[in-house]
Design a protein around this motif. Structure first.
Motif, PDB file in Angstrom:
ATOM      1  N   THR A 167      33.142  39.616  37.645  1.00  0.00           N
ATOM      2  CA  THR A 167      33.930  40.839  37.558  1.00  0.00           C
ATOM      3  C   THR A 167      33.095  42.007  38.056  1.00  0.00           C
ATOM      4  O   THR A 167      31.880  42.046  37.855  1.00  0.00           O
ATOM      5  N   TYR A 175      43.299  42.123  39.187  1.00  0.00           N
ATOM      6  CA  TYR A 175      42.630  43.414  39.015  1.00  0.00           C
ATOM      7  C   TYR A 175      43.372  44.217  37.955  1.00  0.00           C
ATOM      8  O   TYR A 175      44.529  43.920  37.609  1.00  0.00           O
ATOM      9  N   ARG A 181      38.784  47.324  37.452  1.00  0.00           N
ATOM     10  CA  ARG A 181      37.934  46.164  37.666  1.00  0.00           C
ATOM     11  C   ARG A 181      38.691  45.090  38.435  1.00  0.00           C
ATOM     12  O   ARG A 181      39.925  45.034  38.392  1.00  0.00           O
ATOM     13  N   VAL A 182      37.933  44.272  39.132  1.00  0.00           N
ATOM     14  CA  VAL A 182      38.446  43.087  39.822  1.00  0.00           C
ATOM     15  C   VAL A 182      37.809  41.879  39.147  1.00  0.00           C
ATOM     16  O   VAL A 182      36.602  41.889  38.855  1.00  0.00           O
ATOM     17  N   THR A 222      47.847  45.820  35.062  1.00  0.00           N
ATOM     18  CA  THR A 222      47.134  44.586  35.390  1.00  0.00           C
ATOM     19  C   THR A 222      47.987  43.732  36.308  1.00  0.00           C
ATOM     20  O   THR A 222      49.186  43.563  36.075  1.00  0.00           O
ATOM     21  N   GLY A 251      33.488  46.433  38.390  1.00  0.00           N
ATOM     22  CA  GLY A 251      34.366  47.526  37.992  1.00  0.00           C
ATOM     23  C   GLY A 251      33.659  48.858  37.936  1.00  0.00           C
ATOM     24  O   GLY A 251      32.478  48.989  38.297  1.00  0.00           O
TER      25      GLY A 251
END
Length: 340
Positions: free
Chosen positions: A197, A241, A212-213, A259, A199
Motif C-alpha cells: 500500500t 484505492y 491510498r492505493v 473506496t 498513500g
C-alpha cells in the motif's frame, strides 16, 4: 443455487460470545512493560428447519508480550502467542464432525523514529501449526512472516506512507456447514498473502485529506467444498484505492470517504459466489460520518451513511447487484472521569 430443493426463505439463528481478560501496565517505561491477553470466542450458527443442524466455531488464545522502550519514540515489542481454533457441525441423528488447528507463534515488532520526520515499523513472526482433519488426518506446517512500513513528513501538513507485508497463514478451517464425513484429505498448501500500500495524509487546521492505493495477493487460499473435497485451493487478488476528507471542530467532526476495489481470480473478474469463502467484491462505496458532542450532558450523537453503487456480476450480466444504502445512528454517553 438454482435447481437445489431449498426453501426460498431459510431462518438462521446465530449466537456469538467473546471473553477477553488482559493485563497491561499503563504509563510504563524502560525495558519492562508486559502485556498478557487471554481470549475466548465462540460463534454458533443453527438452522432449526429443515435439518435441526448446528455449526460452531471457537477460538481460545493466549498472548504474552513485552514492550522494550528504547526511548520515548522508539519501542520494540517481543512476545509469543498460542491459539486453538475449532470448527464443528452436527445434526440430530448424526455424529459431530470437526476440524481444528493449534498454532504457536513468536514475534518481534519495532516501531522507531530515528529522525523527526521519519517513522519506521518492521516486524518478523514465526509460526508452527498443527492441523487435524475430521477423519483424524494431521498436517504439520511452519512459516515466517514479515512486514515493514514507513511514514515521512514532507512538510508539517503532508505525510507520505508506504507499507508491505508477506504473511504466512497456515491452513484455515473449512466452513462448518460444508464439513463432509466422506472427505479424504490430500496435502493442503498453507495460504500466504502479500500486501502493498502507498498513500498520503494531508492535515491543515481542522481539514484533512488522505488517499491510498492497495493490493493484496493470496496464494493457496483454501477452497474446500462439500462435494469437491477438503484440499482445493485458489489464488486471488484484491486491489483498489480509497480517498477521504474530513473536518473537525470543537464539538464534533465530519468525514467523507470513497473506496473503489475489486477481486480477481487468476487475473479474471469473479463473482461474489466464487469468492464467497474469502470476502466479497466491494465495488464502489461512499461513506459519510457525522458526530456532535453535547458537552452539557456528556453525550456524543452521530450517524453514518454507507452507499454502494451498482456492481455488474460477471457470470450473470443481466443481473447486476443493485445499489444500496445503509444508515446507522448512535448515541454514546461519556461521563467525565469514567473513561481511561
Amino acid at each position: 443455487m438454482i435447481g437445489r430443493p431449498d426453501p426460498e426463505m431459510r431462518r438462521y439463528e446465530m449466537t456469538r460470545r467473546n471473553y477477553v481478560l488482559s493485563y497491561t501496565t499503563p504509563g510504563a517505561s524502560g525495558l519492562w512493560d508486559p502485556e498478557i491477553v487471554l481470549g475466548y470466542g465462540v460463534t454458533e450458527l443453527a438452522v432449526p428447519e429443515p435439518f435441526g443442524s448446528d455449526g460452531e466455531t471457537s477460538s481460545l488464545s493466549l498472548k504474552f508480550a513485552n514492550n522494550l522502550h528504547l526511548s520515548p519514540r522508539s519501542v520494540i515489542a517481543v512476545g509469543t502467542d498460542v491459539y486453538r481454533d475449532r470448527a464443528s457441525y452436527a445434526e440430530p441423528d448424526t455424529s459431530e464432525v470437526r476440524e481444528q488447528i493449534t498454532n504457536v507463534g513468536a514475534f518481534a515488532q519495532a516501531r522507531l523514529q530515528p529522525l523527526d520526520p521519519l517513522r519506521l515499523s518492521a516486524g518478523l513472526r514465526a509460526d508452527r501449526q498443527e492441523f487435524e482433519g475430521l477423519d483424524g488426518t494431521e498436517f504439520d506446517d511452519s512459516g515466517l512472516s514479515g512486514n515493514v512500513s514507513i511514514a515521512y513528513d514532507i512538510t508539517d501538513a503532508l505525510t507520505l506512507t508506504a507499507a508491505a507485508s508477506n504473511v504466512w497463514g497456515g491452513i484455515t478451517l473449512a466452513e462448518n456447514f460444508i464439513l463432509n464425513p466422506a472427505w479424504e484429505y490430500d496435502p493442503i498448501d498453507p495460504v500466504r498473502a502479500r500486501s502493498q500500500t502507498v498513500g498520503f495524509v494531508y492535515e491543515t487546521g481542522p481539514f484533512s485529506l488522505d488517499g491510498r492505493v492497495f493490493r493484496t495477493d493470496f496464494d493457496n487460499a483454501r477452497e474446500a467444498s462439500w462435494r469437491g473435497g477438503p484440499s482445493e485451493t485458489i489464488d486471488f487478488r484484491s486491489e483498489g484505492y480509497s480517498l477521504g476528507a474530513g473536518y473537525r471542530w470543537a464539538q464534533g467532526f465530519a468525514r467523507l470517504s470513497y473506496t473503489d476495489s475489486e477481486i480477481s481470480v487468476d487475473g479474471d473478474s469473479t463473482s461474489s459466489y466464487t469468492i464467497r469463502a474469502h470476502g466479497a467484491p466491494l465495488g464502489r462505496i461512499f461513506n459519510l460520518e457525522l458526530a456532535y458532542w453535547l458537552a452539557p450532558i456528556d453525550v456524543m450523537l452521530g450517524g453514518t451513511l454507507e452507499a454502494a453503487l451498482k456492481i455488474k456480476i460477471p457470470w450473470t450480466p443481466a443481473r447486476p447487484l443493485e445499489a444500496y444504502e445503509v444508515v446507522n445512528v448512535y448515541a454514546e454517553y461519556r461521563r467525565a472521569g469514567w473513561m481511561g
